[in-house]
Design an enzyme around this catalytic site. Structure first.
Site, PDB file in Angstrom:
ATOM      1  N   TYR A 590       0.849  -1.193   0.000  1.00  0.00           N
ATOM      2  CA  TYR A 590       0.000   0.000   0.000  1.00  0.00           C
ATOM      3  C   TYR A 590       0.888   1.248   0.000  1.00  0.00           C
ATOM      4  CZ  TYR A 590      -3.602  -3.458   0.838  1.00  0.00           C
ATOM      5  OH  TYR A 590      -4.434  -4.550   0.715  1.00  0.00           O
ATOM      6  N   ARG A 638       2.981  -1.553  11.033  1.00  0.00           N
ATOM      7  CA  ARG A 638       3.069  -2.839  10.329  1.00  0.00           C
ATOM      8  C   ARG A 638       3.989  -2.678   9.131  1.00  0.00           C
ATOM      9  NH1 ARG A 638      -1.274  -7.499   8.640  1.00  0.00           N
ATOM     10  NH2 ARG A 638      -0.942  -7.969  10.837  1.00  0.00           N
TER      11      ARG A 638
END
Length: 795
Positions: A590, A638
């Site tokens: 992403y 993350r």
């Protein structure tokens, strides 16, 4: 322990002749050629001859009968059971020779810890070969020692079956390399195979911290008066210590001096021993026509988890059985590979985990000695917390006590503190995209989905990736936090969790899809562009995710500023919505992950190039979010610790990325992997991503969340107690069972403060009975005929 391979060595010319299939009507291989006289080849010869005495079996071994390049061999009870069933005479001979013991000793910084109940059986490799030589001769196998085998292509033309048992440097494999397609991977440590003229009283692991680096000893008895001793160290340590300049005698004397305590001052001896690097052998195919690979020629597994001899003997058993069970040789060889490949793959995964643990043993030296011992014992993930408790409850309880587990409390139910938040247990419901929001607003589905898992007992429940803008969605069904309406809907969910599942924390994961946005719902076509209604995509660089994906625009400096503000605005709304923890999503390809990976960031400005520059924008976003996120609430990040692709993020890069975020104030690193590029090649397997979390935790010394095919509470207990992770995030298990944590507590008989059954569910805290259990038990066994057949009264 893996035995040094014997048999044919060297390099053969690549063969171009295709092996021929047998010409007999029943395809029974009556003429068998075996290349390599190690245990695997010898045992295959004995089995095939015993099963069909009419077979003409010839075995070539280039070395003398009494030459051997290892000392001791360890076989499991499982392998011995197969030998007993197939050839009782060999089994009886082996049983008479075995040395058996149960204990493992681990010496760490002068402290020895012993764990019992492990059960080993070993004998000398030379004696094993003698037993197999005698058996083969008695059965009529033609053994040819000091003889080079004929060219593999010629053997394939003149024999019905050719078994290549010629070791890790197999000439047969090399002759047909285009078909077998081997991959041989060299690793980071050097080791040497030695012996001591006394018997250790346990399997012994000892660590020596020298001025040159860490060295380790693996030792075990193989007779009443002898032990195998393997000395191992990383290549750079080996060179720094000067072993590359020593001859064999000097090396042996130096090793004995370094490990004088373990050896009691006794000397070591060698047998043409040389320092070598372990090589993992994997083959795409194990057979070609009438040629088949066996043992180290087909596969290798690091000596620290078991025995190459064990695998080779099991190969021989399976091959012999398949030849008898199938009507054609082709079917038999395919069945042999189908049977053995999954077993070998599992063993190689465990061996790789063990090998890498020893390569990186210096990361764990800071651990308390008991935890270090537990970590070593569970390194391959085959021995687990529960398994070790069965073997040695006292040792396991001592590790738990040192870790801080209250009596009767499994490690997973010990609390963990992040900044001002204390989690009552170590279980995390991993972020899972549900693709079920309307205009970014979470609805009843999210309330039930997240609420059910909160009621299920996990210490922390994470939302899916919550997008910071409409353009930052992955799909039209993704949830967001770019509006007050969305924040109100999230507040409804956090209020439910805090009210109905007190003690459970709820966290939000903030992210932006980047180049992976504007796609269909997962079940309509994962990562497939929308048929219509697409929105423009932005990314670190103008690179589509995969062929057919929408082309993103490269972000300008002004757009980077706008994006940063979108993240901070969403973080402010998340705080007001009542979330206890915020995670910044910098993984899975992403937008922020796209800046970190060299495969997706091709920028030439201050935000591209070196890792330091690629980190710049994600760190700017982190700092901006941390500045508006409440100071007592933790923030995690993350990351994808590897891209599983050539030229992408490496484990070393992951350590640097984690360290950078930790230095900027991240309270924990959530260590995931992959999903950055479409052509990735992940190495799937049980707990396959946890080694990356382990390395980050023990190298950066920052708390971590481990993810990736963690499926059992035993795995969670093992990883936490070993100090490889602080928290475990599970996704699919929580889809299968929303009450996974509650059930884990019930199955372990735990009822403490680390988990709480909702009062409405307390009646279900015991598994329901599945059948009648109150039937009367038989009290008498009648020796006469069944009642229905009893003679009639008065007859």
């Amino acid at each position: 322990m893996l035995s040094t391979p014997s048999g044919a060595r060297g390099t053969a010319r690549p063969g171009t002749t295709k092996p021929h299939p047998p010409t007999k009507a029943n395809n029974d291989p009556l003429r068998v050629a075996i290349v390599g006289g190690g245990p695997g080849g010898l045992y295959a010869a004995a089995l095939l001859k015993r099963l069909d005495p009419t077979r003409d079996i010839t075995l070539w071994e280039r070395n003398a009968p009494d030459d051997t390049f290892g000392f001791g061999v360890v076989l499991s009870d499982e392998t011995l059971g197969g030998i007993e069933h197939a050839d009782p005479e060999v089994h009886t001979a082996l049983q008479a020779e075995f040395v058996r013991w149960d204990d493992i000793d681990i010496v760490h910084r002068g402290t020895r810890h012993t764990s019992g109940g492990h059960g080993f059986a070993a004998l000398g490799r030379r004696r094993l070969l003698e037993i197999l030589h005698d058996r083969c001769r008695a059965l009529g196998v033609d053994l040819r020692f000091r003889a080079e085998a004929p060219d593999p292509a010629r053997l394939a033309e003149t024999y019905d079956l050719v078994i290549a048992a010629d070791g890790v440097h197999s000439t047969t494999r090399a002759a047909f390399t285009d078909v077998f397609r081997p991959t041989v991977t060299a690793h980071r440590c050097r080791y040497i195979w030695l012996a001591a003229d006394f018997a250790f009283d346990a399997f012994r692991f000892e660590i020596a911290e020298t001025e040159h680096g860490v060295m380790q000893l693996h030792g075990y008895p193989f007779s009443a008066d002898a032990s195998t001793v393997i000395v191992e160290m990383r290549e750079e340590v080996w060179r720094a210590a000067g072993f590359d300049e020593l001859d064999e005698t000097e090396s042996v004397e130096r090793c004995a001096k370094i490990f004088a305590d373990a050896l009691g001052g006794r000397p070591l001896r060698s047998n043409n021993s040389a320092w070598t690097t372990f090589r993992t052998v994997v083959n795409a195919h194990w057979s070609h026509g009438n040629v088949v690979l066996l043992g180290d020629a087909a596969h290798t597994a690091h000596f620290s988890i078991g025995s190459g001899t064990k695998l080779a003997v099991e190969d021989a058993l399976a091959l012999a059985a398949c030849l008898g069970e199938h009507p054609s040789l082709d079917d038999a060889l395919h069945a042999y590979e189908a049977e053995r490949r999954p077993v070998v793959a599992s063993t190689q995964r465990a061996a790789r985990a063990s090998l890498e643990w020893f390569e990186n043993v210096s990361l764990y030296l800071h651990q308390p000695s008991r935890q270090f011992a537990f970590n070593l014992l569970t390194r391959s993930r085959r021995v687990t917390h529960d398994n070790l408790r069965l073997r040695d409850a006292r040792f396991t309880e001592s590790v738990e006590s040192g870790f801080g587990c209250p009596p009767g409390t499994p490690p997973m139910f010990t609390p963990f503190r992040l900044r001002g938040l204390t989690l009552r247990n170590r279980v995390v419901v991993s972020p899972m995209d549900m693709y079920s929001a309307a205009d970014g607003v979470p609805g009843d589905f999210h309330l039930v989905h997240l609420g059910a898992r909160a009621l299920g007992g996990a210490g922390l429940v994470m939302t899916e990736m919550v997008c910071v803008s409409p353009e930052g969605r992955i799909t039209p069904g993704c949830a967001g936090l770019w509006s007050g309406r969305q924040a109100e809907a999230w507040r409804r969910i956090t209020d439910f969790v805090h009210t109905r599942a007190p003690g459970t924390a709820v966290g939000v994961q903030l992210g932006h899809s980047g180049r992976k946005g504007s796609t269909k719902l997962m079940w309509e076509g994962m990562d497939e562009p929308l048929d219509d209604g697409n929105w423009p995509l932005v990314a670190a660089s103008a690179l589509p995710y995969k062929p057919g994906s929408q082309m993103p625009r490269e972000l300008s400096r002004a757009q980077l500023t706008d994006l940063r503000e979108q993240f901070t605005a969403a973080a402010v709304r998340a705080a007001r919505a009542g979330f206890d923890l915020l995670e910044l999503h910098c993984a899975h390809g992403y937008l922020l992950s796209g800046f970190l990976s060299p495969l997706t960031n091709r920028r030439t400005d201050a935000y591209g190039g070196s890792l330091e520059k690629r980190l710049r924008f994600p760190l700017e976003v982190f700092d901006a979010v941390r500045a508006v996120w409440p100071g007592d609430r933790p923030m995690t990040v993350r990351i994808s610790a590897t891209d599983w692709a050539q030229g992408g993020t490496t484990a070393e890069d992951a350590v640097a990325v984690a360290r950078a975020f930790a230095e900027h104030g991240a309270d924990a690193i959530d260590v995931s992997t992959g999903q950055v590029v479409a052509d990735e090649e992940p190495e799937f397997g049980r707990s396959y991503q946890t080694p990356f979390a382990d390395r980050v935790r023990n190298e950066v010394r920052v708390p971590v969340v481990a993810v990736g095919a963690i499926s059992s509470w035993d795995d969670v207990n093992s990883l936490i107690l070993a100090g490889r992770t602080d928290l475990c995030a599970l996704a699919r298990p929580h889809l299968y069972d929303p009450h996974w944590t509650l059930h884990a507590a019930a199955e372990q008989g735990y009822e403490g403060p680390g988990v709480a059954w909702p009062p409405q569910y307390r009646a279900g805290s015991r598994p329901p009975r599945t059948g009648r259990t109150d039937a009367p038990k038989p009290r008498l066994t009648l020796s006469g005929p069944p009642l229905a057949e009893a003679p009639a009264p008065g007859a």
